[in-house]
Design a protein around this motif. Structure first.
Motif, PDB file in Angstrom:
ATOM      1  N   GLY A  39       7.267  -5.665 -16.521  1.00 13.14           N
ATOM      2  CA  GLY A  39       8.415  -5.920 -17.378  1.00 13.14           C
ATOM      3  C   GLY A  39       9.357  -4.745 -17.545  1.00 13.14           C
ATOM      4  N   ARG A  40       8.948  -3.565 -17.086  1.00 12.95           N
ATOM      5  CA  ARG A  40       9.830  -2.405 -17.201  1.00 12.95           C
ATOM      6  C   ARG A  40      10.872  -2.418 -16.074  1.00 12.95           C
ATOM      7  NH1 ARG A  40       4.735  -0.373 -18.010  1.00 12.95           N
ATOM      8  NH2 ARG A  40       4.637   0.402 -15.872  1.00 12.95           N
ATOM      9  N   VAL A  41      11.980  -1.757 -16.329  1.00 15.79           N
ATOM     10  CA  VAL A  41      13.055  -1.693 -15.344  1.00 15.79           C
ATOM     11  C   VAL A  41      12.657  -0.744 -14.214  1.00 15.79           C
ATOM     12  CG1 VAL A  41      15.441  -0.975 -14.939  1.00 15.79           C
ATOM     13  CG2 VAL A  41      14.838  -2.234 -17.031  1.00 15.79           C
ATOM     14  N   VAL A  42      12.876  -1.192 -12.972  1.00 14.80           N
ATOM     15  CA  VAL A  42      12.649  -0.344 -11.802  1.00 14.80           C
ATOM     16  C   VAL A  42      14.023  -0.019 -11.207  1.00 14.80           C
ATOM     17  CG1 VAL A  42      11.568  -0.129  -9.546  1.00 14.80           C
ATOM     18  CG2 VAL A  42      10.446  -1.471 -11.340  1.00 14.80           C
ATOM     19  N   PRO A  43      14.435   1.239 -11.231  1.00 14.40           N
ATOM     20  CA  PRO A  43      15.760   1.585 -10.681  1.00 14.40           C
ATOM     21  C   PRO A  43      15.852   1.206  -9.203  1.00 14.40           C
ATOM     22  CG  PRO A  43      14.881   3.392 -11.994  1.00 14.40           C
ATOM     23  CD  PRO A  43      13.775   2.407 -11.836  1.00 14.40           C
ATOM     24  N   VAL A  44      17.048   0.885  -8.776  1.00 13.46           N
ATOM     25  CA  VAL A  44      17.275   0.498  -7.381  1.00 13.46           C
ATOM     26  C   VAL A  44      16.844   1.623  -6.443  1.00 13.46           C
ATOM     27  CG1 VAL A  44      19.042  -0.071  -5.680  1.00 13.46           C
ATOM     28  CG2 VAL A  44      19.152  -1.074  -7.957  1.00 13.46           C
ATOM     29  N   THR A  45      17.097   2.860  -6.856  1.00 11.85           N
ATOM     30  CA  THR A  45      16.718   3.982  -5.992  1.00 11.85           C
ATOM     31  C   THR A  45      15.206   4.040  -5.774  1.00 11.85           C
ATOM     32  OG1 THR A  45      16.716   5.391  -7.962  1.00 11.85           O
ATOM     33  CG2 THR A  45      18.714   5.389  -6.606  1.00 11.85           C
ATOM     34  N   HIS A  46      14.441   3.682  -6.802  1.00  9.63           N
ATOM     35  CA  HIS A  46      12.982   3.659  -6.653  1.00  9.63           C
ATOM     36  C   HIS A  46      12.559   2.545  -5.701  1.00  9.63           C
ATOM     37  CE1 HIS A  46      12.042   5.941 -10.656  1.00  9.63           C
ATOM     38  NE2 HIS A  46      12.901   6.570  -9.880  1.00  9.63           N
ATOM     39  N   LEU A  47      13.232   1.410  -5.819  1.00 14.60           N
ATOM     40  CA  LEU A  47      12.910   0.300  -4.918  1.00 14.60           C
ATOM     41  C   LEU A  47      13.180   0.700  -3.463  1.00 14.60           C
ATOM     42  CD1 LEU A  47      14.334  -2.707  -6.955  1.00 14.60           C
ATOM     43  CD2 LEU A  47      11.941  -2.290  -6.407  1.00 14.60           C
TER      44      LEU A  47
END
Length: 691
Positions: A39-47
């Motif tokens: 449920g936490r936000v995953v930044p696009v850069t991490h993806l």
């Protein structure tokens, strides 16, 4: 239809009963990564970093394309450009807003936790269902990715735990034969799990295969020794001894009338009280309270299941039920370091939340039990809140004239009497009230607690005759009422008693008047000084050997007691205390556990590493305010004197001054570093010498 997600195997999603087309592997990887984030936000850069070792130039755009495709697959009815409900954009990245029931791994965790508070029949059904959700290794196609490693490991461990608890439930229902095949495969696949070996041997024994059970334990021993170089743990060793002696506790049917009554009552309860009834939670806590005083696995299980019961009560949303579930666990405690700080913190947080939500008309007794819980579970945290909670709980209990509540509140008050050194008399007073109150009202476990508290306090005050009486009284009650943990503390006390009786090197011999010296004593005095010294050395050596043997026996009692907060670091600290009393340097490093900051400077000094010792001494925090507060300050002061650290010497002297009439550490009932006055004298002499 409601979309659900599966990660206990290949990553997938279902819309009702139909599989959702998730397109390619990177689409599934994005979904899996968001599920791992819970449920936490995953930044696009991490993806981007997680999806590619060497990201392409348009990697961010590609991720956005994957997300758009996933949204179309997961919410096919969403209007064009309408807001997404499941896979949402937030800040610098994306999050999956799935409910706890929507992900099979999350449901699995919850089911395993809930099974701990259920009857064997209910637990077996719940665990069978939960284990059936596994379709393969968790996040199967992403096993090689760093971002799944911790989650895969955690879920795999939980799966093994659930399989073992399923076998345990089968055996509790008298179906040991059914458990054997699964356990046999379990240990073959996971040979390092001692719990699996223990359950397999127990299941074989209960099916009448004693020889096979012993053979299994021998296999486990051989494997552990030859492959890992470790001996079997206390549970396996205890089971082997029990099997060899046909211990009654291995066979529920051999427990006599009590065992039969228990089994029948449990069966009736299981049939008549609905599985979702709230009464089950309160009944569970009552059982856990009894289980906690058995020690070993019982104590550890009680702590674990208590936290699960509190969480389950909070989920139901009934504030008064939650208050009763938290407050009903009034298990006496006399050690000032909690066994599991994280569990204790969760209980305190739940108690505080419940106190804040209690309606104005709630019974004061319920409120007092929550306050006493806060006082008990916040021990050793330097929290002023704990002391205030204890004061309020005692005040309410006295006003209500409720003996059981007052005993619980006094236990909390005892745990909060460590704000400075020299408070043994105050703790002795609390112990005396507990003994008197409990004896008059039949509160056996609190009567034992009162005797143990007084045993500790009288030891601190060097009144060993008084402490002996309380140790003996505690032992008598424990034997009569089957309270095995009591013997751990009284055995340690008796080792301390022996250690305190041995005169430390350099201690002055008490003066004797001429009138007290008999003719025989005069003739004995004519023995040469060399012979006297030799006799004294032999006597001292014999006494020290007796002390060492008593402490070895006491350390053995910790094995399997289920009290890591007491046991961790204690053997090493005991050896250090003996060496300090004998005027010897600290030995080689050991497992100091929580006492490491105050032991390390002395260890480094013993190795001649003065500069490192000075750094370690400056880095050591003030000792925790608990039963070993004075002992840790004495170790600190000793190192400060050796290093000439004036500031630390002054701090140690100021901290120890209120306890000038006590024995350092003896208030623990475990060890002593000798009279505090001697340490104060050494500090003062060193400070005076430095001008």
């Amino acid at each position: 239809m409601r979309v659900t997600f599966g990660v206990l195997g290949p990553v997938t999603a279902w819309d009702g009963g139909d599989a959702v087309a998730l397109k390619g592997p990177r689409h599934r990887a994005v979904l899996a990564r968001l599920i791992v984030a819970r449920g936490r936000v995953v930044p696009v850069t991490h993806l981007v970093d997680d999806l590619w070792e060497d990201p392409p130039p348009d990697a961010v755009g590609a991720v956005r394309t994957f997300v758009a495709a996933l949204r179309r697959a997961l919410e096919p009815g969403r209007r064009p450009r309408g807001p997404a409900r499941l896979l949402v954009t937030e800040g610098p990245g994306y999050a999956l807003r799935a409910t706890p029931e929507a992900v099979d791994a999350w449901r699995f965790e919850r089911s395993v936790a809930e099974a701990a508070a259920l009857t064997p029949g209910e637990a077996l059904a719940r665990l069978e269902e939960a284990l059936g959700w596994w379709r393969g290794p968790a996040y199967a196609e992403f096993a090689g990715h760093d971002w799944t490693r911790a989650e895969r490991s955690r879920l795999a461990e939980l799966r093994l735990h659930a399989a073992e608890r399923r076998a345990e439930a089968r055996m509790a229902l008298g179906r040991a034969g059914e458990a054997v095949p699964d356990l046999d495969a379990h240990v073959a696949e996971h040979p390092w799990r001692e719990e699996g070996w223990r359950l397999l041997a127990l299941a074989l024994y209960r099916t009448g295969r004693q020889g096979d059970a012993l053979a299994v334990l021998r296999r486990a021993r051989t494997l552990l020794v030859e492959q890992l170089g470790v001996d079997p743990g206390p549970d396996l060793r205890r089971l082997e001894a029990d099997i060899l002696h046909h211990a009654d506790r291995l066979d529920p049917d051999a427990a006599g009338p009590a065992g039969r009554v228990w089994a029948r009552a449990a069966a009736v309860y299981d049939r008549t009280v609905a599985s979702g009834a709230r009464a089950r939670l309160e009944s569970t806590v009552g059982l856990l309270r009894t289980l906690a005083v058995t020690g070993g696995d019982g104590l550890e299980a009680a702590r674990e299941h208590r936290v699960a019961a509190v969480a389950a009560a909070e989920e139901l949303g009934d504030v008064e039920l939650t208050a009763r579930v938290i407050g009903a666990y009034d298990v006496p405690a006399n050690w000032t370091r909690v066994d599991d700080p994280a569990q204790a913190a969760r209980v305190v947080a739940a108690a505080e939340r419940t106190l804040a939500r209690l309606p104005g008309g709630a019974h004061d007794g319920v409120r007092a039990r929550l306050l006493a819980t806060v006082a008990l579970e916040s021990r050793g945290t330097r929290s002023a809140r704990g002391a205030e909670a204890a004061r309020q709980a005692v005040e309410i209990a006295r006003r209500l004239n409720d003996p059981a509540l007052l005993a619980f509140a006094l236990n909390g008050a005892f745990m909060q009497t460590f704000h400075r050194a020299g408070l043994a008399p105050e703790r002795d007073g609390i112990g005396a009230e507990l003994v008197d109150l409990s004896a008059r009202h039949g509160l056996v476990t609190y009567e034992v607690l009162g005797h143990l508290v007084r045993m500790q306090a009288r030891s601190a005050l060097a009144d060993f005759d008084g402490a002996d009486g309380h140790a003996a009284a505690a032992d008598r009650l424990s034997e009569r009422h089957e309270l095995p943990l009591v013997g751990v503390f009284t055995r340690w006390y008796r080792a301390l008693r022996l250690a305190a009786a041995v005169r430390a090197p350099g201690a002055e011999t008490p003066e004797v008047s001429e009138a007290e010296v008999s003719e025989a004593e005069v003739s004995e005095a004519e023995v040469s000084e060399a012979e006297v010294s030799e006799a004294e050395a032999l006597e001292a050596g014999s006494a020290e050997a007796e002390v060492d043997a008593a402490y070895r026996d006491a350390v053995a009692r910790l094995d399997g007691a289920g009290m890591p907060g007491l046991a961790r670091g204690l053997p090493a600290l005991t050896l250090l205390s003996l060496r300090v009393r004998r005027g010897l340097p600290a030995e080689e490093d050991a497992d100091w556990g929580p006492y490491e900051p105050w032991a390390r400077p002395l260890v480094l000094l013993a190795r001649g590493r003065r500069e490192e010792a000075a750094v370690a001494l400056r880095a050591a925090p003030d000792p925790p305010r608990d039963l070993l507060f004075e002992a840790m300050w004495c170790l600190t002061g000793r190192a400060a004197v050796a290093l000439g650290d004036r500031e630390t010497m002054e701090r140690a002297r100021a901290a120890l001054a209120p306890a000038a009439g006590e024995l350092a550490g003896a208030g623990s009932g475990l060890i002593t570093l000798g009279p505090v006055a001697g340490h104060l004298a050494a500090l003062s002499a060193a400070l005076d010498a430095r001008g």
